[in-house]
Write a protein that holds these residues in place. Structure first.
Motif, PDB file in Angstrom:
ATOM      1  N   ALA A   1       0.817  -1.217   0.000  1.00 41.59           N
ATOM      2  CA  ALA A   1       0.000   0.000   0.000  1.00 41.59           C
ATOM      3  C   ALA A   1       0.849   1.264   0.000  1.00 41.59           C
ATOM      4  N   SER A   2       2.083   1.200   0.508  1.00 39.98           N
ATOM      5  CA  SER A   2       2.935   2.386   0.596  1.00 39.98           C
ATOM      6  C   SER A   2       3.762   2.640  -0.659  1.00 39.98           C
ATOM      7  N   VAL A   3       3.825   1.639  -1.566  1.00 36.72           N
ATOM      8  CA  VAL A   3       4.682   1.823  -2.749  1.00 36.72           C
ATOM      9  C   VAL A   3       3.985   1.514  -4.067  1.00 36.72           C
ATOM     10  N   ARG A   4       2.790   0.986  -4.031  1.00 39.27           N
ATOM     11  CA  ARG A   4       2.101   0.610  -5.256  1.00 39.27           C
ATOM     12  C   ARG A   4       0.796   1.394  -5.388  1.00 39.27           C
ATOM     13  N   PRO A   5       0.218   1.442  -6.612  1.00 39.41           N
ATOM     14  CA  PRO A   5      -1.058   2.150  -6.798  1.00 39.41           C
ATOM     15  C   PRO A   5      -2.164   1.586  -5.913  1.00 39.41           C
ATOM     16  N   VAL A   6      -3.176   2.396  -5.704  1.00 40.02           N
ATOM     17  CA  VAL A   6      -4.255   2.023  -4.796  1.00 40.02           C
ATOM     18  C   VAL A   6      -4.962   0.757  -5.261  1.00 40.02           C
ATOM     19  N   ARG A   7      -5.198   0.634  -6.570  1.00 36.30           N
ATOM     20  CA  ARG A   7      -5.930  -0.543  -7.052  1.00 36.30           C
ATOM     21  C   ARG A   7      -5.160  -1.828  -6.768  1.00 36.30           C
ATOM     22  N   VAL A   8      -3.850  -1.788  -6.849  1.00 42.39           N
ATOM     23  CA  VAL A   8      -3.041  -2.973  -6.552  1.00 42.39           C
ATOM     24  C   VAL A   8      -3.115  -3.275  -5.059  1.00 42.39           C
ATOM     25  N   ALA A   9      -3.008  -2.231  -4.228  1.00 47.55           N
ATOM     26  CA  ALA A   9      -3.076  -2.431  -2.784  1.00 47.55           C
ATOM     27  C   ALA A   9      -4.444  -2.979  -2.368  1.00 47.55           C
ATOM     28  N   VAL A  10      -5.511  -2.482  -2.983  1.00 46.57           N
ATOM     29  CA  VAL A  10      -6.850  -2.976  -2.652  1.00 46.57           C
ATOM     30  C   VAL A  10      -6.973  -4.455  -3.021  1.00 46.57           C
ATOM     31  N   GLY A  11      -6.426  -4.856  -4.169  1.00 45.05           N
ATOM     32  CA  GLY A  11      -6.456  -6.266  -4.545  1.00 45.05           C
ATOM     33  C   GLY A  11      -5.730  -7.140  -3.539  1.00 45.05           C
ATOM     34  N   CYS A  12      -4.572  -6.672  -3.047  1.00 45.23           N
ATOM     35  CA  CYS A  12      -3.840  -7.437  -2.033  1.00 45.23           C
ATOM     36  C   CYS A  12      -4.623  -7.490  -0.723  1.00 45.23           C
ATOM     37  N   ALA A  13      -5.303  -6.363  -0.382  1.00 44.28           N
ATOM     38  CA  ALA A  13      -6.106  -6.355   0.841  1.00 44.28           C
ATOM     39  C   ALA A  13      -7.251  -7.359   0.742  1.00 44.28           C
ATOM     40  N   VAL A  14      -7.868  -7.444  -0.422  1.00 46.10           N
ATOM     41  CA  VAL A  14      -8.937  -8.427  -0.620  1.00 46.10           C
ATOM     42  C   VAL A  14      -8.393  -9.843  -0.469  1.00 46.10           C
ATOM     43  N   CYS A  15      -7.182 -10.068  -0.985  1.00 47.50           N
ATOM     44  CA  CYS A  15      -6.561 -11.389  -0.862  1.00 47.50           C
ATOM     45  C   CYS A  15      -6.317 -11.752   0.595  1.00 47.50           C
ATOM     46  N   MET A  16      -5.760 -10.799   1.389  1.00 44.26           N
ATOM     47  CA  MET A  16      -5.509 -11.091   2.789  1.00 44.26           C
ATOM     48  C   MET A  16      -6.813 -11.294   3.566  1.00 44.26           C
TER      49      MET A  16
ATOM     50  N   VAL B   1      -7.201  -0.548   7.839  1.00 42.09           N
ATOM     51  CA  VAL B   1      -6.212   0.255   8.559  1.00 42.09           C
ATOM     52  C   VAL B   1      -4.850   0.191   7.881  1.00 42.09           C
ATOM     53  N   LEU B   2      -4.440  -1.001   7.479  1.00 43.42           N
ATOM     54  CA  LEU B   2      -3.144  -1.145   6.805  1.00 43.42           C
ATOM     55  C   LEU B   2      -3.122  -0.400   5.478  1.00 43.42           C
ATOM     56  N   LEU B   3      -4.238  -0.480   4.730  1.00 46.30           N
ATOM     57  CA  LEU B   3      -4.326   0.262   3.466  1.00 46.30           C
ATOM     58  C   LEU B   3      -4.201   1.764   3.711  1.00 46.30           C
ATOM     59  N   TRP B   4      -4.915   2.268   4.725  1.00 41.13           N
ATOM     60  CA  TRP B   4      -4.922   3.702   5.000  1.00 41.13           C
ATOM     61  C   TRP B   4      -3.538   4.199   5.397  1.00 41.13           C
ATOM     62  N   PHE B   5      -2.895   3.508   6.321  1.00 40.45           N
ATOM     63  CA  PHE B   5      -1.568   3.959   6.761  1.00 40.45           C
ATOM     64  C   PHE B   5      -0.522   3.806   5.651  1.00 40.45           C
ATOM     65  N   GLY B   6      -0.654   2.759   4.855  1.00 38.05           N
ATOM     66  CA  GLY B   6       0.262   2.615   3.723  1.00 38.05           C
ATOM     67  C   GLY B   6       0.086   3.727   2.712  1.00 38.05           C
ATOM     68  N   HIS B   7      -1.186   4.099   2.446  1.00 35.34           N
ATOM     69  CA  HIS B   7      -1.443   5.200   1.513  1.00 35.34           C
ATOM     70  C   HIS B   7      -0.899   6.515   2.056  1.00 35.34           C
ATOM     71  N   LEU B   8      -1.073   6.747   3.361  1.00 33.94           N
ATOM     72  CA  LEU B   8      -0.513   7.961   3.963  1.00 33.94           C
ATOM     73  C   LEU B   8       1.010   7.990   3.834  1.00 33.94           C
ATOM     74  N   ALA B   9       1.643   6.844   4.039  1.00 35.90           N
ATOM     75  CA  ALA B   9       3.098   6.783   3.900  1.00 35.90           C
ATOM     76  C   ALA B   9       3.519   7.086   2.468  1.00 35.90           C
ATOM     77  N   GLN B  10       2.748   6.597   1.490  1.00 40.56           N
ATOM     78  CA  GLN B  10       3.065   6.875   0.087  1.00 40.56           C
ATOM     79  C   GLN B  10       2.918   8.355  -0.232  1.00 40.56           C
ATOM     80  N   ARG B  11       1.833   8.979   0.265  1.00 41.87           N
ATOM     81  CA  ARG B  11       1.651  10.405   0.031  1.00 41.87           C
ATOM     82  C   ARG B  11       2.752  11.214   0.692  1.00 41.87           C
ATOM     83  N   SER B  12       3.155  10.809   1.891  1.00 35.23           N
ATOM     84  CA  SER B  12       4.233  11.514   2.580  1.00 35.23           C
ATOM     85  C   SER B  12       5.542  11.402   1.809  1.00 35.23           C
ATOM     86  N   ALA B  13       5.815  10.210   1.270  1.00 31.45           N
ATOM     87  CA  ALA B  13       7.042  10.026   0.496  1.00 31.45           C
ATOM     88  C   ALA B  13       7.012  10.860  -0.781  1.00 31.45           C
TER      89      ALA B  13
END
Length: 387
Positions: A96-111, A140-152
């Motif tokens: 979630a912190s290094v990849r596009p949102v759609r990829v992170a959402v797919g991984c979140a669905v998998c987990m 929660v993991l998606l949200w914090f990862g996205h925040l980390a990506q925006r911060s970077a």
């Protein structure tokens, strides 16, 4: 001295080891929680579900796939599912912190699917609680990862802007130095050229006058070398206060400038109107350089002429006028928009919030008039940029 930051791979390896130790310690409590105790196969799967996290910075999606696959096998063999979750959650955060949102959402669905699968194969589990936990942790993991990506991303943009501002500052400083060098070299070399021609012309007929011309050449060249040495010293000195220590030309030296040009063969008068008063260094330097450049142009282009320098102190402004009655001035040769000297004068005036007019006079000759505000705000702005 700032401590060195360890490489990311070292940090990730330490994190992977920490998650592995935590998972092993938790796995040893499996029997107490009513789950089969870990055997060699269980410990191996725990290692596969945790240790790949060390490489999450290089291959985030690959690491996520490996730890999720190990977690699925681990849960399918009937071990306590909680033990295999640490690596999965950390891998999802990384994606979630290094990849596009759609990829992170797919991984979140998998987990989330793995967690639901663990609830299905577990006896007496509350599916509502399992689903809620899976959705909560994934979100929660998606949200914090996205925040980390925006911060970077923001950090990269800020660094790029800082680098661009630094580049512009360097370019402006180089331009300022180029103008200084032009003013110094052009003026002094013009005087030297005139005096050298005079010395050669009267060398045999009037040795005394030739010696005087040579003396003027020696003094002018010495002053030019002094100014060049001062500027080069400022460039070499890393002390930010070096520019303050280095003496800059001021209006007190305007009389010396006029005398030097007069010795070069040009008739020049200096007049001062108003009450002289101390001005900000940047304003005085600007006025001095513009007068120097204007007199240099008269010396080079006006031919036999008489020039007049007028320095007028107003209530809130300073005016410098350089007038000549030369007949040899060619307006096409000194167009208001051409030449490094005229461009430099306009840039100096703009830098200090002033105005400058350059052009032929109706009665003949040429005129340069500079007006500079002397208010504290404008002076401070100019001095900051000059220093």
């Amino acid at each position: 001295m700032r401590p060195r930051t360890p490489p990311p791979l070292v940090v990730d390896t330490l994190i992977a080891c920490a998650t592995l130790v935590t998972a092993v310690l938790l796995g040893r409590e499996s029997a107490a929680q009513g789950w089969p105790p870990l055997d060699a196969r269980g410990y191996a799967l725990v290692g596969v579900a945790q240790l790949p996290v060390a490489l999450r910075g290089r291959w985030p999606l690959g690491v996520f796939a490996v730890v999720q696959g190990a977690a699925i096998v681990y849960v399918g063999l009937g071990y306590w599912p909680v033990v295999s979750t640490f690596g999965s959650m950390l891998a999802l955060y990384t994606v979630a912190s290094v990849r596009p949102v759609r990829v992170a959402v797919g991984c979140a669905v998998c987990m989330t699917g793995v967690w639901v699968y663990a609830g299905i194969v577990t006896d007496h589990s509350s599916m509502a609680s399992v689903v809620m936990q899976a959705l909560l942790y994934s979100s929660v993991l998606l949200w914090f990862g996205h925040l980390a990506q925006r911060s970077a991303t923001l950090t990269r943009h800020l660094r790029a802007e800082q680098a661009e501002r630094a580049r512009r500052a360097v370019a402006e400083e180089r331009g300022r130095i180029a103008r200084e060098l032009h003013d110094v070299v052009a003026h002094h070399m013009s005087v030297i050229s005139v005096q050298a021609g005079l010395a050669r012309f009267v060398f045999e007929s009037d040795p005394g006058k030739a010696r005087g011309a040579l003396g003027t050449i020696a003094g002018t060249s010495g002053e030019a070398l002094e100014e060049l040495r001062r500027m080069l010293q400022v460039l070499r000195d890393e002390d930010p206060q070096a520019a303050e220590r280095a003496p800059m030309p001021t209006l007190e030296r305007l009389a010396e400038l006029v005398e030097r040009v007069r010795s070069g063969g040009l008739s020049v008068d200096l007049a001062v109107e108003g009450e002289p008063r101390p001005l900000p260094p940047g304003v005085e330097l600007c006025a001095y350089r513009v007068a120097q450049e204007a007199l240099t142009n008269v010396l080079k282009h006006a031919g036999p002429a008489h020039a007049r320098v007028l320095l007028r102190y107003g209530a809130g402004e300073l005016t410098v006028s350089v007038l000549d009655d030369g007949e040899g001035v060619n307006p096409d040769r000194v167009r208001t928009g051409a030449g490094h000297g005229l461009i430099g004068m306009r840039e100096r005036a703009k830098l200090y919030g002033g105005t400058i007019s350059v052009g032929p006079r109706p009665e003949g000759g040429f005129a340069v008039q500079l007006t500079l505000p002397t208010s504290a705000t404008l002076a401070r702005r100019g001095d900051d940029r000059t220093g």
